[in-house]
Design a protein around this motif. Structure first.
Motif, mmCIF file in Angstrom:
data_model
loop_
_atom_site.group_PDB
_atom_site.id
_atom_site.type_symbol
_atom_site.label_atom_id
_atom_site.label_comp_id
_atom_site.label_asym_id
_atom_site.label_seq_id
_atom_site.Cartn_x
_atom_site.Cartn_y
_atom_site.Cartn_z
ATOM 1 N N LEU A 1 0.810 -1.218 0.000
ATOM 2 C CA LEU A 1 0.000 0.000 0.000
ATOM 3 C C LEU A 1 0.846 1.272 0.000
ATOM 4 O O LEU A 1 1.952 1.302 0.520
ATOM 5 C CB LEU A 1 -0.918 0.029 1.228
ATOM 6 C CG LEU A 1 -1.965 -1.082 1.315
ATOM 7 C CD1 LEU A 1 -2.774 -0.931 2.597
ATOM 8 C CD2 LEU A 1 -2.879 -1.083 0.100
ATOM 9 N N ALA A 2 0.264 2.300 -0.560
ATOM 10 C CA ALA A 2 0.898 3.614 -0.610
ATOM 11 C C ALA A 2 0.780 4.326 0.736
ATOM 12 O O ALA A 2 0.162 3.826 1.675
ATOM 13 C CB ALA A 2 0.240 4.449 -1.708
ATOM 14 N N HIS A 3 1.372 5.499 0.821
ATOM 15 C CA HIS A 3 1.242 6.389 1.964
ATOM 16 C C HIS A 3 -0.231 6.591 2.263
ATOM 17 O O HIS A 3 -1.037 6.772 1.361
ATOM 18 C CB HIS A 3 1.930 7.715 1.601
ATOM 19 C CG HIS A 3 1.876 8.748 2.664
ATOM 20 N ND1 HIS A 3 1.095 9.859 2.554
ATOM 21 C CD2 HIS A 3 2.517 8.844 3.845
ATOM 22 C CE1 HIS A 3 1.250 10.615 3.623
ATOM 23 N NE2 HIS A 3 2.115 10.014 4.417
ATOM 24 N N MET B 1 10.255 10.324 11.797
ATOM 25 C CA MET B 1 9.688 8.993 11.648
ATOM 26 C C MET B 1 8.997 8.932 10.299
ATOM 27 O O MET B 1 8.047 9.671 10.045
ATOM 28 C CB MET B 1 8.687 8.704 12.759
ATOM 29 C CG MET B 1 8.099 7.304 12.656
ATOM 30 S SD MET B 1 6.760 6.988 13.798
ATOM 31 C CE MET B 1 5.412 7.810 12.974
ATOM 32 N N ASN B 2 9.482 8.104 9.406
ATOM 33 C CA ASN B 2 8.816 7.945 8.119
ATOM 34 C C ASN B 2 9.258 6.647 7.473
ATOM 35 O O ASN B 2 10.098 5.937 7.983
ATOM 36 C CB ASN B 2 9.075 9.143 7.195
ATOM 37 C CG ASN B 2 10.546 9.389 6.924
ATOM 38 O OD1 ASN B 2 11.359 8.475 6.933
ATOM 39 N ND2 ASN B 2 10.905 10.628 6.690
ATOM 40 N N GLY C 1 2.288 1.432 3.798
ATOM 41 C CA GLY C 1 3.046 2.674 3.808
ATOM 42 C C GLY C 1 2.957 3.375 5.153
ATOM 43 O O GLY C 1 2.380 2.866 6.116
ATOM 44 N N TYR C 2 3.535 4.560 5.215
ATOM 45 C CA TYR C 2 3.527 5.399 6.418
ATOM 46 C C TYR C 2 2.091 5.773 6.759
ATOM 47 O O TYR C 2 1.312 6.178 5.888
ATOM 48 C CB TYR C 2 4.385 6.629 6.148
ATOM 49 C CG TYR C 2 4.376 7.694 7.211
ATOM 50 C CD1 TYR C 2 4.567 7.374 8.551
ATOM 51 C CD2 TYR C 2 4.208 9.032 6.873
ATOM 52 C CE1 TYR C 2 4.580 8.356 9.519
ATOM 53 C CE2 TYR C 2 4.231 10.024 7.831
ATOM 54 C CZ TYR C 2 4.411 9.688 9.157
ATOM 55 O OH TYR C 2 4.426 10.666 10.103
ATOM 56 N N ALA C 3 1.722 5.660 8.039
ATOM 57 C CA ALA C 3 0.334 5.879 8.452
ATOM 58 C C ALA C 3 -0.020 7.345 8.639
ATOM 59 O O ALA C 3 -1.190 7.686 8.706
ATOM 60 C CB ALA C 3 0.044 5.117 9.740
ATOM 61 N N GLY D 1 4.272 -3.471 8.666
ATOM 62 C CA GLY D 1 3.724 -2.120 8.691
ATOM 63 C C GLY D 1 4.729 -1.044 8.351
ATOM 64 O O GLY D 1 5.904 -1.145 8.685
ATOM 65 N N GLY D 2 4.246 -0.005 7.678
ATOM 66 C CA GLY D 2 5.046 1.195 7.479
ATOM 67 C C GLY D 2 5.159 1.951 8.792
ATOM 68 O O GLY D 2 4.608 1.538 9.813
ATOM 69 N N ALA D 3 5.863 3.063 8.802
ATOM 70 C CA ALA D 3 6.021 3.862 10.022
ATOM 71 C C ALA D 3 4.643 4.206 10.587
ATOM 72 O O ALA D 3 3.766 4.661 9.859
ATOM 73 C CB ALA D 3 6.795 5.134 9.713
#
Length: 195
Positions: free
Chosen positions: A27-29, A58-59, A67-69, A99-101
């Motif tokens: 998934l994207a950002h 944090m990223n 991606g980043y949440a 999980g992303g950041a």
């Protein structure tokens, strides 16, 4: 977009690197309407890595996952690895696999393949991104080597168990001349098969 993103990979060769907040595969950002992820890997060769552009922040997006949440979590996602040779390296606040950041682990099922995951900052090798929530990691086959040299942990599930809910532990067997390890007729690969 809200809903579910379904991705199935049956083979091929994948090499990827990202310094942005989207996952390489997944998934994207996070947008205002986050999606959940149903990702299934049935084969292929993967060499993936992520890196923070700004190590003070944090990223980062996972190599495989979300991606980043951006301040609020994605819905739980499912990542299923049935086969393949996977090398995922995280130098960000995201997990290598998961999980992303700021994103949760979700559910990660490893049923086969050779999986190597490495984390060197504050994301887990396999699990959540920094400040995400723990989820479930289940192993029923394959071979996994996960390591962390940062503040993230190797496995983001503090109660790592297999599909029968039996405890799973990382055990090193010292046998430098071993060429093959068979358990119930299945090749579990020797450590030299992990990068």
């Amino acid at each position: 977009t809200k809903g579910t993103a379904k991705i199935t990979i049956n083979g091929g060769s994948f090499t990827g690197f990202t310094q942005v907040n989207s996952a390489i595969i997944g998934l994207a950002h996070k947008a205002s309407k986050p999606a959940s992820l149903l990702l299934e890997i049935n084969g292929g060769t993967f060499d993936l890595s992520n890196k923070n552009m700004d190590t003070a922040a944090m990223n980062g997006g996972a190599c495989i996952g979300t991606g980043y949440a951006n301040g609020s979590s994605y819905p739980d996602s499912d990542i299923t690895i049935n086969n393949g040779v996977i090398l995922a390296k995280s130098e960000s606040s995201a997990a290598a696999i998961g999980g992303g950041a700021g994103s949760p682990t979700g559910n990660i099922y490893i049923n086969g393949g050779t999986v190597t995951a490495v984390a060197s900052l504050d994301g887990d090798a396999i699990g959540k991104g920094a400040y995400g929530k723990d989820g479930n990691i289940r192993m029923s086959g394959g071979t996994v080597k996960a390591s962390s040299t940062g503040t993230g942990i190797a496995f983001g599930d503090p109660t790592l168990v297999n599909m029968d809910s039996d405890a799973v532990y990382l055990v090193n067997l010292t046998c430098p001349n071993a060429k093959q390890v068979l358990v119930n007729g299945e090749d579990w690969k020797v450590p030299a098969n992990h990068p």
